[in-house]
Scaffold this motif. Structure first.
Motif, PDB file in Angstrom:
ATOM      1  N   PRO A  30      -5.949   3.864  -9.915  1.00 47.35           N
ATOM      2  CA  PRO A  30      -7.263   3.333 -10.291  1.00 47.35           C
ATOM      3  C   PRO A  30      -8.390   4.176  -9.710  1.00 47.35           C
ATOM      4  O   PRO A  30      -8.261   4.755  -8.636  1.00 47.35           O
ATOM      5  N   THR A  31      -9.483   4.235 -10.442  1.00 45.76           N
ATOM      6  CA  THR A  31     -10.663   4.961  -9.964  1.00 45.76           C
ATOM      7  C   THR A  31     -11.387   4.095  -8.941  1.00 45.76           C
ATOM      8  O   THR A  31     -11.199   2.869  -8.903  1.00 45.76           O
ATOM      9  N   PRO A  32     -12.249   4.700  -8.132  1.00 44.98           N
ATOM     10  CA  PRO A  32     -13.047   3.889  -7.204  1.00 44.98           C
ATOM     11  C   PRO A  32     -13.871   2.825  -7.934  1.00 44.98           C
ATOM     12  O   PRO A  32     -13.979   1.695  -7.471  1.00 44.98           O
ATOM     13  N   GLY A  33     -14.419   3.182  -9.086  1.00 44.03           N
ATOM     14  CA  GLY A  33     -15.210   2.215  -9.846  1.00 44.03           C
ATOM     15  C   GLY A  33     -14.396   1.008 -10.276  1.00 44.03           C
ATOM     16  O   GLY A  33     -14.857  -0.133 -10.183  1.00 44.03           O
ATOM     17  N   ALA A  61      -7.338   5.833   8.045  1.00 41.68           N
ATOM     18  CA  ALA A  61      -7.068   4.418   7.760  1.00 41.68           C
ATOM     19  C   ALA A  61      -6.080   4.284   6.609  1.00 41.68           C
ATOM     20  O   ALA A  61      -5.205   3.398   6.627  1.00 41.68           O
ATOM     21  N   ALA A  62      -6.186   5.154   5.619  1.00 38.40           N
ATOM     22  CA  ALA A  62      -5.235   5.129   4.503  1.00 38.40           C
ATOM     23  C   ALA A  62      -3.825   5.415   5.008  1.00 38.40           C
ATOM     24  O   ALA A  62      -2.862   4.752   4.603  1.00 38.40           O
ATOM     25  N   GLN A  63      -3.710   6.386   5.904  1.00 34.55           N
ATOM     26  CA  GLN A  63      -2.392   6.711   6.444  1.00 34.55           C
ATOM     27  C   GLN A  63      -1.836   5.553   7.272  1.00 34.55           C
ATOM     28  O   GLN A  63      -0.638   5.289   7.236  1.00 34.55           O
ATOM     29  N   GLN A  64      -2.692   4.826   7.998  1.00 36.42           N
ATOM     30  CA  GLN A  64      -2.230   3.641   8.742  1.00 36.42           C
ATOM     31  C   GLN A  64      -1.655   2.603   7.788  1.00 36.42           C
ATOM     32  O   GLN A  64      -0.624   1.991   8.074  1.00 36.42           O
ATOM     33  N   SER A  86      -3.908   9.939  -0.380  1.00 32.94           N
ATOM     34  CA  SER A  86      -3.611   8.678   0.310  1.00 32.94           C
ATOM     35  C   SER A  86      -4.669   7.610   0.011  1.00 32.94           C
ATOM     36  O   SER A  86      -4.365   6.417   0.001  1.00 32.94           O
ATOM     37  N   ARG A  87      -5.887   8.026  -0.253  1.00 34.84           N
ATOM     38  CA  ARG A  87      -6.933   7.049  -0.558  1.00 34.84           C
ATOM     39  C   ARG A  87      -6.710   6.420  -1.933  1.00 34.84           C
ATOM     40  O   ARG A  87      -7.089   5.272  -2.156  1.00 34.84           O
ATOM     41  N   ALA A  88      -6.072   7.118  -2.845  1.00 35.98           N
ATOM     42  CA  ALA A  88      -5.723   6.529  -4.145  1.00 35.98           C
ATOM     43  C   ALA A  88      -4.727   5.387  -3.937  1.00 35.98           C
ATOM     44  O   ALA A  88      -4.788   4.364  -4.613  1.00 35.98           O
ATOM     45  N   TYR A  89      -3.831   5.561  -2.984  1.00 37.90           N
ATOM     46  CA  TYR A  89      -2.874   4.508  -2.641  1.00 37.90           C
ATOM     47  C   TYR A  89      -3.621   3.263  -2.166  1.00 37.90           C
ATOM     48  O   TYR A  89      -3.320   2.146  -2.580  1.00 37.90           O
ATOM     49  N   VAL A  90      -4.624   3.461  -1.313  1.00 45.85           N
ATOM     50  CA  VAL A  90      -5.434   2.339  -0.817  1.00 45.85           C
ATOM     51  C   VAL A  90      -6.089   1.619  -1.986  1.00 45.85           C
ATOM     52  O   VAL A  90      -6.071   0.390  -2.066  1.00 45.85           O
ATOM     53  N   ARG A  91      -6.658   2.373  -2.900  1.00 41.48           N
ATOM     54  CA  ARG A  91      -7.342   1.757  -4.050  1.00 41.48           C
ATOM     55  C   ARG A  91      -6.387   0.934  -4.890  1.00 41.48           C
ATOM     56  O   ARG A  91      -6.718  -0.168  -5.316  1.00 41.48           O
ATOM     57  N   ARG A  92      -5.193   1.463  -5.139  1.00 40.16           N
ATOM     58  CA  ARG A  92      -4.220   0.704  -5.929  1.00 40.16           C
ATOM     59  C   ARG A  92      -3.834  -0.584  -5.224  1.00 40.16           C
ATOM     60  O   ARG A  92      -3.806  -1.665  -5.821  1.00 40.16           O
ATOM     61  N   GLU A  93      -3.559  -0.490  -3.934  1.00 37.09           N
ATOM     62  CA  GLU A  93      -3.126  -1.662  -3.184  1.00 37.09           C
ATOM     63  C   GLU A  93      -4.253  -2.682  -3.036  1.00 37.09           C
ATOM     64  O   GLU A  93      -4.029  -3.883  -3.126  1.00 37.09           O
ATOM     65  N   TYR A  94      -5.468  -2.206  -2.824  1.00 42.73           N
ATOM     66  CA  TYR A  94      -6.611  -3.103  -2.680  1.00 42.73           C
ATOM     67  C   TYR A  94      -6.895  -3.822  -3.998  1.00 42.73           C
ATOM     68  O   TYR A  94      -7.155  -5.026  -4.012  1.00 42.73           O
ATOM     69  N   LEU A  95      -6.818  -3.086  -5.101  1.00 44.40           N
ATOM     70  CA  LEU A  95      -7.038  -3.706  -6.411  1.00 44.40           C
ATOM     71  C   LEU A  95      -5.979  -4.771  -6.675  1.00 44.40           C
ATOM     72  O   LEU A  95      -6.300  -5.867  -7.152  1.00 44.40           O
TER      73      LEU A  95
END
Length: 157
Positions: free
Chosen positions: A52-55, A116-119, A132-141
């Motif tokens: 997912p994109t940040p938007g 933080a993404a790596q944590q 790794s930040r794309a992973y955060v976005r997917r999980e947060y969404l």
């Protein structure tokens, strides 16, 4: 996972790899000459995962200051020497990602977001993607959407 074999003119190799890279997640290309002067390319491929994109991820999310307050509250309310849960690491990584995406962000914000993404990835015992930040976005969404056990659909070794 599957194997792809392509026989192409050496001048077309970059274009072929670029086109395949847009459709699949590729391993390193193994390149062998063919008898007729063309190239034989062998690649291990996986279906490309759409991140997912940040938007898409942060549309309608709580304001950054409220998100920071929530992360701080989780840490402040934890017992001393108690491991913090996945929600803490997920929300922390997401808010730091949002800060790093801001117009006033600098290299320190990017480093904090990546750490933080790596944590979060370590907490999930997941395989780290290239971003790794794309992973955060997917999980947060997924978490915001109410998907049960959002972290359990992560890419794992």
């Amino acid at each position: 996972m599957f194997e792809i074999r392509v026989i192409c003119d050496p001048a077309d190799e970059d274009r072929v790899l670029s086109a395949l890279g847009g459709a699949f997640t590729l391993g390193p290309a193994r390149n062998y000459p063919s008898r007729d002067g063309r190239q034989r390319l062998y690649l291990t491929a996986h279906h490309a995962e759409r991140w997912p994109t940040p938007g898409e991820t942060y549309e309608g999310a709580e304001p950054i200051l409220d998100a920071l307050d929530a992360v701080t509250a989780i840490a402040a309310n934890a017992e001393c020497y108690t491991a913090l849960g996945r929600e803490y690491y997920l929300r922390k990584a997401a808010v730091l990602d949002r800060i790093a995406l801001g117009p006033d962000a600098d290299a320190r914000d990017t480093i904090a977001a990546e750490d933080a993404a790596q944590q979060l990835i370590d907490t999930d015992s997941a395989t780290a993607p290239a971003d790794s930040r794309a992973y955060v976005r997917r999980e947060y969404l997924a978490w915001r959407s109410g998907v049960p056990n959002a972290g359990l659909h992560s890419t794992r070794p």
